[in-house]
Design an enzyme around this catalytic site. Sequence first.
Site: not given
Ligand code: AMP
Length: 213
Positions: A165, A13, A154, A122, A88
């Site tokens: 996740r 994404k 990360r 990654r 989400r």
């Molecule tokens: P991502 O980089 O999109 O994988 O997001 C990293 C982390 O940020 C996720 O595992 C959540 O802990 C938090 N996060 C990102 N977007 C959301 C969301 N829409 N709702 C809740 N937590 C989020």
Amino acid sequence: MNIVLLGHPGSGKGTQAKLLQKKYGIAHISTGEMFRSIAKEHTELGRKVKSLIESGAFVPDDVTVRVVRERLAKPDCTKGFILDGFPRTEQQADELQNIAPIDHVIHIHVEDETVLKRLSARRNCARCGTVYGLDRVPKQSGTCDTCREPLAMRADDDPKKIKRRIEIYHAETKPLIDYYKRKRLYATVNGDQDIGKVFRDICGVLEGKKVTK
Ligand code: AMP
């Protein structure tokens, strides 16, 4: 043009959102990036967000919706935006309806095993943000091609947290597929192709060249 990109963590994404931002001149909003920056702040919220992210859990809906609402009110969003990682949960999707109209929801589909392999590989450059992985290998292992900085993983990209996740994605986010199908906004592309092909497929959807499912 207001776009939502749906998909597993690691489905591409972020990569696709950056390409869309460049092509269409619209804002790229990554809640993950926003939360990683909040997690660096020495505040109560910063500490809470940091521990949630590192455990692979979601940030609560009320906090997430507030952050997105404030971000979408910024002037760079008036021409349109790409939401990467939001909504989400169904509650977030319900709240989004009251914040801004959405024109397209594009699901970048990849299998769980692909995600596990991709995320385990990654690595990021802390200085310039370049993301390396299976489809972009640094010339010198563990070092950024541009900055020569050591690459980091990360905190939430270790196999146990990736599995968590993925589970949370299935429980909380996958129901959004039917949610947006009911609203006739949903389209899907195969995310297990090279980056350029996924991008062409997404542009095809946006430009009405592909029939949505
Ligand atoms: P991502 O980089 O999109 O994988 O997001 C990293 C982390 O940020 C996720 O595992 C959540 O802990 C938090 N996060 C990102 N977007 C959301 C969301 N829409 N709702 C809740 N937590 C989020």
